[in-house]
Design a protein around this motif. Structure first.
Motif, PDB file in Angstrom:
ATOM      1  N   LEU A  45       0.706  -1.166   0.081  1.00  0.00           N
ATOM      2  CA  LEU A  45      -0.033   0.294  -0.125  1.00  0.00           C
ATOM      3  C   LEU A  45       0.891   1.180  -0.047  1.00  0.00           C
ATOM      4  CD1 LEU A  45      -2.801  -1.115   2.422  1.00  0.00           C
ATOM      5  CD2 LEU A  45      -3.060  -1.056  -0.009  1.00  0.00           C
ATOM      6  N   ARG A  46       1.968   1.306   0.615  1.00  0.00           N
ATOM      7  CA  ARG A  46       3.003   2.292   0.545  1.00  0.00           C
ATOM      8  C   ARG A  46       3.843   2.743  -0.700  1.00  0.00           C
ATOM      9  NH1 ARG A  46       8.694   2.658   2.300  1.00  0.00           N
ATOM     10  NH2 ARG A  46       8.572   0.350   2.578  1.00  0.00           N
ATOM     11  N   ASP A  47       4.002   1.664  -1.348  1.00  0.00           N
ATOM     12  CA  ASP A  47       4.691   1.865  -2.647  1.00  0.00           C
ATOM     13  C   ASP A  47       3.904   0.601  -3.413  1.00  0.00           C
ATOM     14  OD1 ASP A  47       6.407   1.764  -4.580  1.00  0.00           O
ATOM     15  OD2 ASP A  47       8.228   1.048  -3.760  1.00  0.00           O
ATOM     16  N   PRO A  48       3.225   0.747  -4.729  1.00  0.00           N
ATOM     17  CA  PRO A  48       2.111   0.418  -5.743  1.00  0.00           C
ATOM     18  C   PRO A  48       3.495  -0.592  -6.255  1.00  0.00           C
ATOM     19  CG  PRO A  48       1.682   2.415  -5.257  1.00  0.00           C
ATOM     20  CD  PRO A  48       2.930   2.258  -4.858  1.00  0.00           C
ATOM     21  N   GLU A  49       4.818  -0.228  -6.349  1.00  0.00           N
ATOM     22  CA  GLU A  49       5.378  -0.173  -6.935  1.00  0.00           C
ATOM     23  C   GLU A  49       6.400  -2.105  -6.445  1.00  0.00           C
ATOM     24  OE1 GLU A  49       5.852  -0.314 -10.366  1.00  0.00           O
ATOM     25  OE2 GLU A  49       4.105   1.663 -10.540  1.00  0.00           O
ATOM     26  N   HIS A  50       6.000  -2.217  -5.909  1.00  0.00           N
ATOM     27  CA  HIS A  50       6.238  -3.182  -4.345  1.00  0.00           C
ATOM     28  C   HIS A  50       5.157  -4.612  -4.238  1.00  0.00           C
ATOM     29  CE1 HIS A  50       9.381  -5.323  -1.672  1.00  0.00           C
ATOM     30  NE2 HIS A  50       8.847  -4.818  -1.083  1.00  0.00           N
ATOM     31  N   GLU A  51       6.088  -5.540  -4.519  1.00  0.00           N
ATOM     32  CA  GLU A  51       5.077  -6.398  -4.318  1.00  0.00           C
ATOM     33  C   GLU A  51       5.574  -7.679  -3.425  1.00  0.00           C
ATOM     34  OE1 GLU A  51       2.689 -10.090  -7.512  1.00  0.00           O
ATOM     35  OE2 GLU A  51       5.158  -9.561  -7.548  1.00  0.00           O
ATOM     36  N   TYR A  52       4.881  -8.115  -2.285  1.00  0.00           N
ATOM     37  CA  TYR A  52       5.808  -8.753  -0.966  1.00  0.00           C
ATOM     38  C   TYR A  52       4.987 -10.486  -1.643  1.00  0.00           C
ATOM     39  CZ  TYR A  52       5.600  -4.875   2.363  1.00  0.00           C
ATOM     40  OH  TYR A  52       6.072  -3.601   2.578  1.00  0.00           O
ATOM     41  N   LEU A  53       5.632 -11.227  -1.623  1.00  0.00           N
ATOM     42  CA  LEU A  53       5.674 -13.180  -1.897  1.00  0.00           C
ATOM     43  C   LEU A  53       6.058 -13.279  -0.557  1.00  0.00           C
ATOM     44  CD1 LEU A  53       8.208 -12.737  -5.444  1.00  0.00           C
ATOM     45  CD2 LEU A  53       6.071 -13.106  -4.771  1.00  0.00           C
ATOM     46  N   VAL A  54       5.391 -14.442  -0.699  1.00  0.00           N
ATOM     47  CA  VAL A  54       5.104 -14.872   1.140  1.00  0.00           C
ATOM     48  C   VAL A  54       5.624 -16.433   0.533  1.00  0.00           C
ATOM     49  CG1 VAL A  54       4.071 -15.201   3.382  1.00  0.00           C
ATOM     50  CG2 VAL A  54       3.817 -12.859   1.902  1.00  0.00           C
ATOM     51  N   LYS A  55       5.919 -17.415   1.561  1.00  0.00           N
ATOM     52  CA  LYS A  55       5.532 -18.704   1.325  1.00  0.00           C
ATOM     53  C   LYS A  55       4.579 -19.613   1.278  1.00  0.00           C
ATOM     54  CE  LYS A  55      10.044 -19.807   3.054  1.00  0.00           C
ATOM     55  NZ  LYS A  55      10.793 -20.064   3.169  1.00  0.00           N
ATOM     56  N   VAL A  56       4.379 -20.503   0.904  1.00  0.00           N
ATOM     57  CA  VAL A  56       3.116 -21.327   1.473  1.00  0.00           C
ATOM     58  C   VAL A  56       2.589 -20.914   2.616  1.00  0.00           C
ATOM     59  CG1 VAL A  56       1.089 -23.089   0.770  1.00  0.00           C
ATOM     60  CG2 VAL A  56       2.128 -21.134  -0.649  1.00  0.00           C
ATOM     61  N   SER A  57       3.942 -22.021   3.123  1.00  0.00           N
ATOM     62  CA  SER A  57       4.494 -22.395   4.657  1.00  0.00           C
ATOM     63  C   SER A  57       4.253 -21.689   5.853  1.00  0.00           C
ATOM     64  CB  SER A  57       5.538 -24.053   4.692  1.00  0.00           C
ATOM     65  OG  SER A  57       6.581 -22.739   4.525  1.00  0.00           O
ATOM     66  N   ASP A  58       4.687 -20.550   4.777  1.00  0.00           N
ATOM     67  CA  ASP A  58       4.733 -19.148   6.111  1.00  0.00           C
ATOM     68  C   ASP A  58       3.148 -18.603   6.770  1.00  0.00           C
ATOM     69  OD1 ASP A  58       7.120 -18.489   7.427  1.00  0.00           O
ATOM     70  OD2 ASP A  58       8.319 -17.878   5.935  1.00  0.00           O
ATOM     71  N   ALA A  59       2.218 -18.678   4.991  1.00  0.00           N
ATOM     72  CA  ALA A  59       1.610 -17.685   5.732  1.00  0.00           C
ATOM     73  C   ALA A  59       0.626 -19.262   6.111  1.00  0.00           C
ATOM     74  CB  ALA A  59       0.686 -17.560   4.180  1.00  0.00           C
ATOM     75  N   LEU A  60       1.020 -20.477   5.920  1.00  0.00           N
ATOM     76  CA  LEU A  60      -0.286 -20.984   6.564  1.00  0.00           C
ATOM     77  C   LEU A  60      -0.032 -21.107   8.342  1.00  0.00           C
ATOM     78  CD1 LEU A  60      -2.927 -22.875   6.216  1.00  0.00           C
ATOM     79  CD2 LEU A  60      -0.776 -25.310   5.706  1.00  0.00           C
ATOM     80  N   TYR A  61       1.801 -21.140   7.855  1.00  0.00           N
ATOM     81  CA  TYR A  61       1.183 -21.283   9.709  1.00  0.00           C
ATOM     82  C   TYR A  61       1.710 -20.490  10.433  1.00  0.00           C
ATOM     83  CZ  TYR A  61       5.013 -22.429  13.390  1.00  0.00           C
ATOM     84  OH  TYR A  61       4.952 -22.580  15.611  1.00  0.00           O
ATOM     85  N   TRP A  62       1.743 -18.799  10.150  1.00  0.00           N
ATOM     86  CA  TRP A  62       1.513 -17.852  11.506  1.00  0.00           C
ATOM     87  C   TRP A  62       0.384 -17.591  10.444  1.00  0.00           C
ATOM     88  CZ3 TRP A  62       5.248 -16.140  14.410  1.00  0.00           C
ATOM     89  CH2 TRP A  62       6.324 -17.101  13.809  1.00  0.00           C
ATOM     90  N   VAL A  63      -1.273 -17.595   9.526  1.00  0.00           N
ATOM     91  CA  VAL A  63      -2.269 -17.491   9.511  1.00  0.00           C
ATOM     92  C   VAL A  63      -2.722 -18.285   9.853  1.00  0.00           C
ATOM     93  CG1 VAL A  63      -3.381 -16.391   8.046  1.00  0.00           C
ATOM     94  CG2 VAL A  63      -1.512 -15.660   8.062  1.00  0.00           C
ATOM     95  N   GLU A  64      -3.044 -19.323   9.843  1.00  0.00           N
ATOM     96  CA  GLU A  64      -3.754 -20.892   9.898  1.00  0.00           C
ATOM     97  C   GLU A  64      -3.126 -22.147  10.223  1.00  0.00           C
ATOM     98  OE1 GLU A  64      -6.898 -21.127   9.998  1.00  0.00           O
ATOM     99  OE2 GLU A  64      -7.851 -18.728   9.466  1.00  0.00           O
ATOM    100  N   ARG A  65      -2.854 -21.580  11.744  1.00  0.00           N
ATOM    101  CA  ARG A  65      -1.484 -22.709  12.503  1.00  0.00           C
ATOM    102  C   ARG A  65      -2.576 -24.187  12.705  1.00  0.00           C
ATOM    103  NH1 ARG A  65       0.794 -20.086  15.900  1.00  0.00           N
ATOM    104  NH2 ARG A  65       1.856 -19.149  14.468  1.00  0.00           N
ATOM    105  N   ASP A  66      -3.953 -23.947  12.753  1.00  0.00           N
ATOM    106  CA  ASP A  66      -4.636 -25.528  13.297  1.00  0.00           C
ATOM    107  C   ASP A  66      -4.584 -26.401  11.847  1.00  0.00           C
ATOM    108  OD1 ASP A  66      -5.069 -24.971  15.670  1.00  0.00           O
ATOM    109  OD2 ASP A  66      -6.980 -24.179  15.482  1.00  0.00           O
ATOM    110  N   ALA A  67      -4.601 -25.300  10.623  1.00  0.00           N
ATOM    111  CA  ALA A  67      -5.235 -25.878   9.330  1.00  0.00           C
ATOM    112  C   ALA A  67      -2.971 -26.736   8.775  1.00  0.00           C
ATOM    113  CB  ALA A  67      -5.526 -25.404   8.315  1.00  0.00           C
TER     114      ALA A  67
END
Length: 382
Positions: A45-67
């Motif tokens: 949002l701060r810099d529309p030219e910048h893109e964040y990439l998040v690994k699937v394992s990171d996302a699942l672990y930190w957002v949906e740990r039970d899953a």
């Protein structure tokens, strides 16, 4: 709580995140499987030219740990199934499921007493029984081949002993000394039994292994060694080892030659003698699992036959993992003889490896499957 206030508790937050990160990092193989998918991406949002990439394992672990944990459980279960697929298919295809499942039950309920032969020490570079005799014969320039051809190993050993008693004792002491790293299926013994173990081996592999695992063997009897209250400790369920041939470093315990066998066992069997008495007690109170043994005719099997023929005891099922003979008639004959001794064989093939030597790798895979099914880590459906 205002998220910005977390900065005021940075030390606590850092420690929690450190613990969570360590737990996540401990599953690197599983994380790698999840991360085979394309990473998640979103724009800044701060810099529309910048893109964040998040690994699937990171996302699942930190957002949906039970899953994440549910997926981890499923993956680990599938890995167990895949790991044991070869042994599972072999047991089913060879129509040996009944013997296999009865062996599993014996392991699960703590009834197994492994009976360990030279085959389990071979991966650690100890010689087989025949190899050892031939090595001694070469050193003594003695002729034993006619006896070896008839599998009369006891008389061959007697010839060697009569030729050079001191040299034979020295050979045993040096050839079977401690050799360092323990490898092969022998490492599975603590997972099969926490009670009694019987071995024909001179070496200390088994004692070293259990000590390494923090489960030292409390009771022991080496050959004709007196004392130690072995049978009483055995009946109390203590971890015990019976070394039928004695210990390499104690020549006075060796039961190696024809004459030493007669003294130790008696002719006919003298069950007032401690060695046959202890062996009989194990035979009637435990389910033996023969590993690394050829189970050709020898003094031990003769003793078991005498106990069976006496018909004075209820004898439990015993088991043997045996390499399958090339000749079907040989297998039929051997199986019939073993079944009369209450020993149920589970046969496995030994194809030649790249060096032209028999490949016993399936033995280890079968043992691992036995342990996994006994622990209910894997379901085996006959």
């Amino acid at each position: 709580m205002d998220i910005k206030k977390l900065r005021e508790n940075k030390l606590i937050v850092d420690k929690v995140e450190e613990a969570l990160q360590a737990a996540y990092s401990s599953n690197q193989e599983f994380n790698a499987v999840l991360d085979e998918a394309e990473p998640l991406s979103f724009k800044s949002l701060r810099d529309p030219e910048h893109e964040y990439l998040v690994k699937v394992s990171d996302a699942l672990y930190w957002v949906e740990r039970d899953a994440y944990l549910d997926e981890l459980d499923h993956w680990e279960g599938q890995c167990q199934v895949n790991q044991h697929e070869i042994a599972t298919d072999f047991i089913k295809d060879s129509d040996q499921s009944a013997v296999f499942l009865d062996l599993v039950d014996a392991v699960r309920f703590g009834r197994i007493a492994p009976f360990v032969g030279a085959g389990l020490s071979k991966p650690c570079n100890y010689p087989m029984w025949g190899e050892a005799l031939r090595k001694i014969a070469l050193k003594l320039n003695a002729t034993i081949e006619p006896l070896m051809a008839q599998y009369d190993y006891l008389q061959a050993a007697q010839v060697l002993y009569d030729t050079g008693e001191a040299q034979v004792q020295h050979f045993i002491k040096t050839e079977f000394r401690q050799r360092g790293a323990i490898s092969g299926p022998v490492r599975l013994l603590p997972d099969i039994s926490s009670g009694c173990i019987v071995t024909t081996n001179f070496d200390t592999l088994i004692e070293d292994l259990f000590r390494e695992r923090g489960q030292p063997l409390d009771g022991y009897m080496h050959g004709t060694q007196a004392g130690n209250n072995f049978v009483q400790r055995l009946l109390r369920g203590e971890r015990c080892i019976l070394k039928l041939h004695g210990d390499a470093g104690q020549a006075n315990t060796h039961v190696f030659t024809q004459a030493q066998y007669r003294t130790a066992y008696g002719e006919p069997f003298a069950f007032q003698n401690q060695l046959p008495r202890a062996l009989r007690q194990i035979f009637i109170s435990h389910s033996l699992l023969f590993l690394g043994c050829s189970l050709e005719q020898d003094k031990t099997l003769e003793l078991f036959k005498s106990v069976v023929d006496e018909a004075a005891f209820e004898i439990p099922d015993h088991f043997a993992l045996l390499n399958e003979p090339n000749n079907p008639q040989e297998r039929i004959g051997k199986e019939a003889r073993l079944l009369q001794l209450k020993i149920r064989p589970l046969w496995y093939p030994t194809p030649l490896d790249v060096d032209g030597k028999p490949d016993h790798s399936l033995l280890e895979q079968i043992l691992k499957l036995v342990i996994a099914v006994a622990r209910k880590q894997v379901v085996f459906e006959a």
